[in-house]
Each structure stands twice: as C-alpha cells, then as structure tokens.
Scaffold this motif. Structure first.
Motif, PDB file in Angstrom:
ATOM      1  N   CYS A  37      62.877 -49.841  11.938  1.00 38.39           N
ATOM      2  CA  CYS A  37      62.720 -49.080  10.699  1.00 38.39           C
ATOM      3  C   CYS A  37      63.733 -49.546   9.665  1.00 38.39           C
ATOM      4  O   CYS A  37      64.893 -49.760   9.982  1.00 38.39           O
ATOM      5  CB  CYS A  37      62.930 -47.585  10.962  1.00 38.39           C
ATOM      6  SG  CYS A  37      61.667 -46.847  12.004  1.00 38.39           S
ATOM      7  N   TRP A  90      64.713 -44.327   5.726  1.00 38.32           N
ATOM      8  CA  TRP A  90      64.478 -42.975   6.208  1.00 38.32           C
ATOM      9  C   TRP A  90      62.986 -42.636   6.261  1.00 38.32           C
ATOM     10  O   TRP A  90      62.526 -41.982   7.189  1.00 38.32           O
ATOM     11  CB  TRP A  90      65.236 -41.957   5.363  1.00 38.32           C
ATOM     12  CG  TRP A  90      64.804 -40.549   5.646  1.00 38.32           C
ATOM     13  CD1 TRP A  90      64.290 -39.667   4.759  1.00 38.32           C
ATOM     14  CD2 TRP A  90      64.827 -39.868   6.914  1.00 38.32           C
ATOM     15  NE1 TRP A  90      63.975 -38.485   5.389  1.00 38.32           N
ATOM     16  CE2 TRP A  90      64.298 -38.584   6.716  1.00 38.32           C
ATOM     17  CE3 TRP A  90      65.225 -40.227   8.197  1.00 38.32           C
ATOM     18  CZ2 TRP A  90      64.170 -37.656   7.740  1.00 38.32           C
ATOM     19  CZ3 TRP A  90      65.088 -39.300   9.227  1.00 38.32           C
ATOM     20  CH2 TRP A  90      64.579 -38.033   8.986  1.00 38.32           C
ATOM     21  N   GLU A  91      62.199 -43.083   5.287  1.00 44.17           N
ATOM     22  CA  GLU A  91      60.766 -42.748   5.296  1.00 44.17           C
ATOM     23  C   GLU A  91      60.090 -43.259   6.552  1.00 44.17           C
ATOM     24  O   GLU A  91      59.287 -42.555   7.162  1.00 44.17           O
ATOM     25  CB  GLU A  91      60.071 -43.315   4.055  1.00 44.17           C
ATOM     26  CG  GLU A  91      60.241 -42.429   2.843  1.00 44.17           C
ATOM     27  CD  GLU A  91      59.421 -42.920   1.663  1.00 44.17           C
ATOM     28  OE1 GLU A  91      58.369 -43.556   1.880  1.00 44.17           O
ATOM     29  OE2 GLU A  91      59.841 -42.652   0.527  1.00 44.17           O
ATOM     30  N   ARG A 122      61.578 -43.942   9.399  1.00 42.59           N
ATOM     31  CA  ARG A 122      62.115 -43.172  10.538  1.00 42.59           C
ATOM     32  C   ARG A 122      61.459 -41.794  10.615  1.00 42.59           C
ATOM     33  O   ARG A 122      61.132 -41.322  11.689  1.00 42.59           O
ATOM     34  CB  ARG A 122      63.630 -43.026  10.416  1.00 42.59           C
ATOM     35  CG  ARG A 122      64.367 -44.250  10.841  1.00 42.59           C
ATOM     36  CD  ARG A 122      65.870 -43.973  10.980  1.00 42.59           C
ATOM     37  NE  ARG A 122      66.529 -45.193  11.384  1.00 42.59           N
ATOM     38  CZ  ARG A 122      66.965 -46.129  10.543  1.00 42.59           C
ATOM     39  NH1 ARG A 122      66.830 -45.959   9.240  1.00 42.59           N
ATOM     40  NH2 ARG A 122      67.535 -47.215  10.994  1.00 42.59           N
ATOM     41  N   ALA A 123      61.293 -41.152   9.463  1.00 43.88           N
ATOM     42  CA  ALA A 123      60.684 -39.811   9.429  1.00 43.88           C
ATOM     43  C   ALA A 123      59.245 -39.868   9.949  1.00 43.88           C
ATOM     44  O   ALA A 123      58.821 -39.006  10.730  1.00 43.88           O
ATOM     45  CB  ALA A 123      60.714 -39.245   8.011  1.00 43.88           C
ATOM     46  N   LEU A 169      69.345 -41.723  13.297  1.00 38.77           N
ATOM     47  CA  LEU A 169      68.901 -40.417  12.802  1.00 38.77           C
ATOM     48  C   LEU A 169      70.047 -39.429  12.586  1.00 38.77           C
ATOM     49  O   LEU A 169      69.817 -38.325  12.108  1.00 38.77           O
ATOM     50  CB  LEU A 169      67.902 -39.793  13.795  1.00 38.77           C
ATOM     51  CG  LEU A 169      66.592 -40.547  13.971  1.00 38.77           C
ATOM     52  CD1 LEU A 169      65.790 -39.955  15.131  1.00 38.77           C
ATOM     53  CD2 LEU A 169      65.773 -40.512  12.695  1.00 38.77           C
ATOM     54  N   ARG A 200      72.480 -39.121  10.465  1.00 43.41           N
ATOM     55  CA  ARG A 200      72.759 -38.642   9.103  1.00 43.41           C
ATOM     56  C   ARG A 200      71.739 -37.609   8.644  1.00 43.41           C
ATOM     57  O   ARG A 200      72.015 -36.823   7.751  1.00 43.41           O
ATOM     58  CB  ARG A 200      72.804 -39.801   8.113  1.00 43.41           C
ATOM     59  CG  ARG A 200      74.112 -40.563   8.172  1.00 43.41           C
ATOM     60  CD  ARG A 200      74.145 -41.574   7.084  1.00 43.41           C
ATOM     61  NE  ARG A 200      72.957 -42.422   7.192  1.00 43.41           N
ATOM     62  CZ  ARG A 200      72.874 -43.650   6.760  1.00 43.41           C
ATOM     63  NH1 ARG A 200      73.893 -44.198   6.158  1.00 43.41           N
ATOM     64  NH2 ARG A 200      71.782 -44.352   6.907  1.00 43.41           N
ATOM     65  N   GLN A 201      70.545 -37.653   9.231  1.00 42.97           N
ATOM     66  CA  GLN A 201      69.509 -36.708   8.828  1.00 42.97           C
ATOM     67  C   GLN A 201      69.580 -35.395   9.615  1.00 42.97           C
ATOM     68  O   GLN A 201      68.805 -34.488   9.383  1.00 42.97           O
ATOM     69  CB  GLN A 201      68.120 -37.325   9.000  1.00 42.97           C
ATOM     70  CG  GLN A 201      67.748 -38.282   7.875  1.00 42.97           C
ATOM     71  CD  GLN A 201      68.531 -39.583   7.915  1.00 42.97           C
ATOM     72  OE1 GLN A 201      68.793 -40.112   8.978  1.00 42.97           O
ATOM     73  NE2 GLN A 201      68.912 -40.092   6.761  1.00 42.97           N
TER      74      GLN A 201
END
Length: 134
Positions: A17, A20-21, A23-24, A110, A112-113
């Motif tokens: 990845c 973030w998109e 990964r999400a 992940l 940081r999210q």
C-alpha cells in the motif's frame, strides 16, 4: 517470533500500500472476510468490555494452539480485529502472552490511524484473549 502464515500474508499485502486510502480499503476487505459469529455467540458473556463498538470474542484451544473468532458491529473495527486474529490464531498460550499489539499494527502501517479509543478497544480484545487462554 515467527509469524503465522496468514499474518505474513497480511504484512505482505499492507506492505504494497502506498497511502492511507489503499490501507483503509484493504482493512475493510479484511473485515469483510471475517466469518460472521452465530447469534448464539453474540451474547453478553462473549462481549469484550472496553470497546466503544460492540465486539464479541470466542476462543478455544485445539491441540495446544488457540483459535479465536470475533465480530464487531463497526466496519473499521471488524478489519482491525481480523488483522489481530491472523496475528494470534494458532499460537500457544505462551506465544499469545508475548504478542506486541502496537508493534504489529506499526508493521502493518496502521498505527498512526489508531485513535486512542481504537487502541484501547484492541488492547481490550487482546486482554480478553489472554484471559481465555489463562
């Protein structure tokens, strides 16, 4: 510690990845793959306390190795729980005690999210696993 095969697959897929998109999206896909728990398992007895979302967890030891199943009413949490399950399923009680949850989600990119409440919820799930294994 050697990773279970499914955990290594998760690491490999998240390693590709670029942001973030992606990964999400992948996180949601992992959550969709999580087998649904039966309504009989979605009881107060199996509910994990300490999560803002509802999470249910069941576990059993098979030939000295733990197998857990879980479900959540929240899509993002379902994905995070699915990734926790691939990290711990198949471990012995001793190995389960050594799982470093922050490091696992850091390796996946992940951490940081993870809001404090999500981190607390996932820690509550891992603690419940350790209680069941205790």
């Amino acid at each position: 510690m050697i990773l279970p095969a499914d955990a290594q697959r998760a690491l490999d897929s998240f390693g590709h990845c670029t942001g973030w998109e992606q990964r999400a999206r992948l996180l949601m896909q992992w959550g969709q793959r999580l087998p649904e728990l039966s309504e009989a398992d979605k009881t107060e007895t199996h509910r994990v306390h300490g999560c803002e979302s509802q999470v249910w967890l069941v576990g059993e030891r098979v030939d000295g190795h733990w197998q857990f199943a879980a479900s959540s009413d929240a899509r993002l949490i379902r994905g995070l729980v699915a990734l926790l399950l691939v990290r711990v399923n198949g471990l012995s009680t001793e190995q389960l005690q050594q799982v470093d949850l922050p490091e696992w989600f850091n390796q996946l990119g992940l951490s940081r999210q993870l809001s404090p409440s999500r981190s607390n919820g996932l820690n509550a799930v891992l603690l419940r696993m350790r209680e069941l294994a205790g």
